[in-house]
Design an enzyme around this catalytic site. Structure first.
Site, PDB file in Angstrom:
ATOM      1  N   CYS A   8      14.083  43.367  40.489  1.00  0.00           N
ATOM      2  CA  CYS A   8      13.304  44.665  40.154  1.00  0.00           C
ATOM      3  C   CYS A   8      14.540  45.854  39.949  1.00  0.00           C
ATOM      4  O   CYS A   8      14.320  46.620  41.054  1.00  0.00           O
ATOM      5  CB  CYS A   8      12.351  44.890  41.270  1.00  0.00           C
ATOM      6  SG  CYS A   8      11.167  43.625  41.626  1.00  0.00           S
ATOM      7  N   GLU A   9      14.756  45.778  38.947  1.00  0.00           N
ATOM      8  CA  GLU A   9      15.739  46.697  38.600  1.00  0.00           C
ATOM      9  C   GLU A   9      15.889  46.851  37.013  1.00  0.00           C
ATOM     10  O   GLU A   9      15.839  45.807  36.115  1.00  0.00           O
ATOM     11  CB  GLU A   9      17.161  46.541  38.784  1.00  0.00           C
ATOM     12  CG  GLU A   9      17.551  46.603  40.537  1.00  0.00           C
ATOM     13  CD  GLU A   9      18.841  46.962  40.880  1.00  0.00           C
ATOM     14  OE1 GLU A   9      19.463  47.829  39.975  1.00  0.00           O
ATOM     15  OE2 GLU A   9      19.201  46.673  41.802  1.00  0.00           O
ATOM     16  N   GLY A  35      44.514  38.400  32.220  1.00  0.00           N
ATOM     17  CA  GLY A  35      43.922  39.276  31.403  1.00  0.00           C
ATOM     18  C   GLY A  35      43.582  39.032  29.917  1.00  0.00           C
ATOM     19  O   GLY A  35      42.889  39.695  28.919  1.00  0.00           O
ATOM     20  N   PRO A  75      46.083  33.730  34.856  1.00  0.00           N
ATOM     21  CA  PRO A  75      44.904  33.669  34.131  1.00  0.00           C
ATOM     22  C   PRO A  75      43.648  33.329  34.664  1.00  0.00           C
ATOM     23  O   PRO A  75      43.959  32.243  35.419  1.00  0.00           O
ATOM     24  CB  PRO A  75      45.083  32.640  32.489  1.00  0.00           C
ATOM     25  CG  PRO A  75      46.071  31.706  33.309  1.00  0.00           C
ATOM     26  CD  PRO A  75      47.097  32.444  34.331  1.00  0.00           C
ATOM     27  N   GLY A  76      42.764  34.069  34.572  1.00  0.00           N
ATOM     28  CA  GLY A  76      41.424  33.347  35.094  1.00  0.00           C
ATOM     29  C   GLY A  76      40.374  33.018  33.734  1.00  0.00           C
ATOM     30  O   GLY A  76      40.287  31.808  33.771  1.00  0.00           O
ATOM     31  N   TYR A 121      28.787  45.947  33.440  1.00  0.00           N
ATOM     32  CA  TYR A 121      29.796  46.344  32.474  1.00  0.00           C
ATOM     33  C   TYR A 121      29.234  46.458  31.028  1.00  0.00           C
ATOM     34  O   TYR A 121      29.867  46.677  30.287  1.00  0.00           O
ATOM     35  CB  TYR A 121      31.014  45.196  32.356  1.00  0.00           C
ATOM     36  CG  TYR A 121      31.623  44.777  33.682  1.00  0.00           C
ATOM     37  CD1 TYR A 121      32.401  45.517  34.458  1.00  0.00           C
ATOM     38  CD2 TYR A 121      31.419  43.407  33.807  1.00  0.00           C
ATOM     39  CE1 TYR A 121      32.537  44.958  35.649  1.00  0.00           C
ATOM     40  CE2 TYR A 121      32.004  42.878  35.019  1.00  0.00           C
ATOM     41  CZ  TYR A 121      32.415  43.681  36.065  1.00  0.00           C
ATOM     42  OH  TYR A 121      33.029  42.929  36.879  1.00  0.00           O
ATOM     43  N   TYR A 125      33.507  34.432  36.311  1.00  0.00           N
ATOM     44  CA  TYR A 125      32.988  35.891  36.900  1.00  0.00           C
ATOM     45  C   TYR A 125      31.374  35.644  36.916  1.00  0.00           C
ATOM     46  O   TYR A 125      30.609  36.612  36.432  1.00  0.00           O
ATOM     47  CB  TYR A 125      33.391  37.179  36.213  1.00  0.00           C
ATOM     48  CG  TYR A 125      34.893  37.211  36.271  1.00  0.00           C
ATOM     49  CD1 TYR A 125      35.461  37.197  37.494  1.00  0.00           C
ATOM     50  CD2 TYR A 125      35.740  37.123  35.030  1.00  0.00           C
ATOM     51  CE1 TYR A 125      36.981  37.624  37.865  1.00  0.00           C
ATOM     52  CE2 TYR A 125      37.127  37.196  35.255  1.00  0.00           C
ATOM     53  CZ  TYR A 125      37.759  37.125  36.399  1.00  0.00           C
ATOM     54  OH  TYR A 125      39.042  37.334  36.696  1.00  0.00           O
TER      55      TYR A 125
HETATM   56  N1  LLP Z   1      45.488  38.677  38.367  1.00  0.00           N
HETATM   57  C1  LLP Z   1      45.150  39.663  39.227  1.00  0.00           C
HETATM   58  C2  LLP Z   1      45.981  40.379  39.851  1.00  0.00           C
HETATM   59  C3  LLP Z   1      43.761  40.068  38.875  1.00  0.00           C
HETATM   60  O1  LLP Z   1      43.283  41.117  39.445  1.00  0.00           O
HETATM   61  C4  LLP Z   1      42.822  39.402  37.712  1.00  0.00           C
HETATM   62  C5  LLP Z   1      41.651  39.706  37.796  1.00  0.00           C
HETATM   63  C6  LLP Z   1      43.451  38.285  37.479  1.00  0.00           C
HETATM   64  C7  LLP Z   1      44.719  38.114  37.708  1.00  0.00           C
HETATM   65  C8  LLP Z   1      42.670  37.669  36.249  1.00  0.00           C
HETATM   66  O2  LLP Z   1      42.239  38.273  35.099  1.00  0.00           O
HETATM   67  P1  LLP Z   1      41.511  37.573  33.974  1.00  0.00           P
HETATM   68  O3  LLP Z   1      42.849  36.611  33.264  1.00  0.00           O
HETATM   69  O4  LLP Z   1      40.367  36.662  34.461  1.00  0.00           O
HETATM   70  O5  LLP Z   1      41.274  38.686  33.009  1.00  0.00           O
HETATM   71  N2  LLP Z   1      34.762  40.958  37.023  1.00  0.00           N
HETATM   72  C9  LLP Z   1      35.195  41.265  36.047  1.00  0.00           C
HETATM   73  C10 LLP Z   1      36.804  40.857  35.927  1.00  0.00           C
HETATM   74  C11 LLP Z   1      37.418  41.344  36.932  1.00  0.00           C
HETATM   75  C12 LLP Z   1      39.052  40.879  37.013  1.00  0.00           C
HETATM   76  C13 LLP Z   1      39.585  41.216  38.147  1.00  0.00           C
HETATM   77  N3  LLP Z   1      40.858  40.826  38.363  1.00  0.00           N
HETATM   78  C14 LLP Z   1      34.508  40.535  34.527  1.00  0.00           C
HETATM   79  O6  LLP Z   1      33.499  40.055  34.832  1.00  0.00           O
HETATM   80  O7  LLP Z   1      34.893  41.062  33.340  1.00  0.00           O
END
Ligand code: LLP
Length: 429
Positions: free
Chosen positions: A351-352, A246, A283-284, A325, A380
C-alpha cells in the site's frame, strides 16, 4: 547512471526467459511458488572466473561484498572459488565464517563498527579493518589493547570523486559520510607510530556502486596511488591497497554498457603500477546481480482511468531498488508464446505508490496467473528484503545445470512474527 523508471519508455520489447541455468522456470515456480528469487550458480562462477582471469599475475584477493547477496549458499560458492569477504557487521562476519570463508580473507568496512563488532572480528582473526574515522581508529586501538593483539588497518580514503551514479549509492564525495580526506589520512600515518595495537599500513577506497564508466575509477585510483607513493617516500610501508567495489552491471538490455572486468583491472594495473603489496577488491553487484531473477505471477490487471496496472505478487518488500533508487530492471515473460504488446505500470500489492517496479512498460499482453521474471535481481534484492505489509520473506533457489536447491525456505507467517510478544511483563530499566 541508474536508468530511471520514472518516465515511460516504450522503446524495447522484452525477450522471454523460459530457462535459467538449464532450469525450466515455469516448472520451478510451480514447485516452489512465487515470489521466488532464483540464482544461476554458473553465471556467478563465470563472473568470478572473468575477474580472476583479469587479475592473473597480481597478488590480489577478491573480497566479495557480502551485503549484495548474503545467502549462505551464495557465500559458499564464493568460498569454493577461493574468495574472501568484505563485511560490514557482526552478522555478515558470522555468515562469512559459517560459509567457510577464511578469516584471513575477510576485511571489515563501515562507518559504525561497534566495540563488540570490532572485538568479534579480532577474535575471529580477520585480515584487516577499513577504518573510516579517527574515533574508530581509537576504538580499534582500545579493543585490540584489551585483547593484547595488534589489528591490521587500512584508512578508507574519500577521494572526493563523483562516481557518476545515483546519489544514494555514491560514496566518494567529500559530502558523503564515508572515509577521510587524504589530508586527514596523512596525519594518521604521521601519528600512527604511537598506536601500539593498530598496524596502520593499508589504503582503501570505494567511491560508489553501479559505476558504468572507467573515468571515476581512474580518478580515484590516481589520487590513492599518489598518496601511496607519498607515504612510501615518507617511510610508511603500504602493505595493501583495497580498491573497493562498484563495477556496474546491465540492468537494461540494449542501453546499459557495463565495463568489462579486464578493462577495469587494466585501470587498476596502470594506476598502481609498481605497487608490490597485496591488492584487494570488493565487488558485490558484479558477481551476482545478473545471475538472479525474481519470479513473480500476475495477480490481476487493473484498468485505471489513466493507466493499466499490472499487479504482481512480488512487491517493494521483495525488491526495493525501483522504489528506493528509481532503478530500472528488465521485466520479461517466462513463456515465449507470442502475444500482442500492451503497456503497463507494473506494481506490487503493497500500500504505497512507491511500490512500482516500472511505469509505462511494454510487455506482451498479460493475463492473471502469467509468470514474469524481473531480471538483474541477484544483488541487493533478497538481501534488502523486508516483511513490510506483513509479507513473509520470499523463498530463494540456487540453480545449477538443470537442477535446483532451495537455499532459503519461504518464511512462514509464524516465523515472521516470532519474537513479538504482548506487552505484559512491564519493567523499570
Ligand atoms: N565495498 C564497500 C565498502 C561498499 O560499501 C560496497 C557497497 C561494496 C564494496 C560493493 O559495491 P558493489 O560492487 O556491489 O557496487 N543497495 C544499493 C547498493 C549499495 C551499495 C553499498 N555498498 C543498490 O541496490 O544499488
Amino acid at each position: 547512471m541508474i536508468a530511471s523508471s520514472r518516465h515511460d519508455d516504450t522503446s524495447s520489447v522484452p525477450e522471454p526467459q523460459p530457462f535459467l541455468d538449464g532450469v525450466d522456470l515455469h516448472a520451478l515456480a510451480e514447485r516452489l511458488g512465487t515470489p521466488l528469487h532464483a540464482y544461476s550458480a554458473n553465471a556467478i562462477r563465470r563472473r568470478i572466473g572473468e575477474l580472476q582471469t583479469a587479475l592473473q599475475g597480481l597478488d590480489a584477493t577478491i573480497c566479495y561484498a557480502v551485503k549484495a547477496n548474503s545467502n549462505r549458499a551464495i557465500l559458499e560458492l564464493m568460498a569454493a572459488a577461493g574468495l574472501g569477504a568484505d563485511i560490514v557487521s557482526a552478522g555478515e562476519l558470522q555468515r562469512a565464517l559459517a560459509a567457510g570463508i577464511p578469516a584471513a580473507r575477510i576485511v571489515f568496512s563501515g562507518v559504525g563498527k561497534t566495540d563488540e563488532e570490532i572485538g568479534a572480528a579480532l577474535d575471529a582473526g580477520i585480515a584487516r579493518f577499513n577504518v573510516e574515522s579517527l574515533d574508530e581508529l581509537h576504538a580499534i586501538e582500545r579493543v585490540a589493547a584489551a585483547r593484547h593483539v595488534v589489528a591490521n588497518a587500512a584508512v578508507r580514503i574519500n577521494p572526493d570523486v563523483d562516481a557518476l551514479t545515483h546519489a544514494k549509492i555514491s560514496t566518494g564525495r567529500a559530502e558523503n559520510k564515508f572515509g577521510v580526506s587524504i589530508a586527514e589520512a596523512r596525519r594518521w600515518f604521521a601519528e600512527g607510530r604511537q598506536l601500539a595495537h593498530v598496524r596502520l599500513d593499508g589504503l582503501h577506497v570505494h567511491i560508489g556502486s553501479q559505476i558504468l564508466d572507467l573515468t571515476p575509477f581512474r580518478l580515484a585510483l590516481h589520487r590513492v596511488a599518489a598518496f601511496w607513493r607519498e607515504l612510501v617516500q615518507a617511510g610508511h610501508p603500504v602493505a595493501s591497497i583495497d580498491v573497493g567495489g562498484g563495477l556496474g552491471v546491465r540492468y537494461r538490455a540494449g542501453q546499459d554498457q557495463p565495463v568489462a572486468a579486464a578493462d577495469y583491472v587494466q585501470v587498476v594495473r596502470e594506476a598502481l603500477a609498481g605497487f608490490d603489496g597485496r591488492l584487494l577488491l570488493e565487488p558485490g553487484r558484479y558477481l551476482v546481480a545478473e545471475a538472479g531473477v525474481l519470479l513473480t505471477r500476475v495477480l490481476r490487471i487493473k484498468e485505471g482511468t489513466e493507466r493499466s496496472f499490472l499487479v504482481l505478487d512480488a512487491a517493494m518488500n521483495d525488491l526495493q531498488r525501483p522504489s528506493l533508487y528509481d532503478a530500472w530492471h528488465d521485466i520479461v515473460p517466462v513463456s515465449p508464446e507470442p502475444r500482442p504488446l500492451a503497456t503497463y505500470d507494473v506494481v506490487g500489492p503493497v500500500c504505497e505508490t512507491g511500490d512500482t517496479f516500472a511505469r509505462g512498460r511494454v510487455l506482451p499482453a498479460c493475463a492473471p496467473g502469467d509468470l514474469l521474471a524481473i531480471q538483474g535481481t541477484g544483488a541487493y534484492g533478497a538481501s534488502m528484503a523486508s516483511t513490510y505489509n506483513s509479507r513473509p520473506l520470499a523463498a530463494e533457489a540456487l540453480l545449477d545445470d538443470g537442477r535446483y536447491a532451495v537455499i532459503r525456505r519461504r518464511q512462514t507467517l509464524e516465523e515472521m512474527v516470532a519474537g513479538e510478544q504482548p506487552a505484559q511483563d512491564w519493567l523499570a530499566p
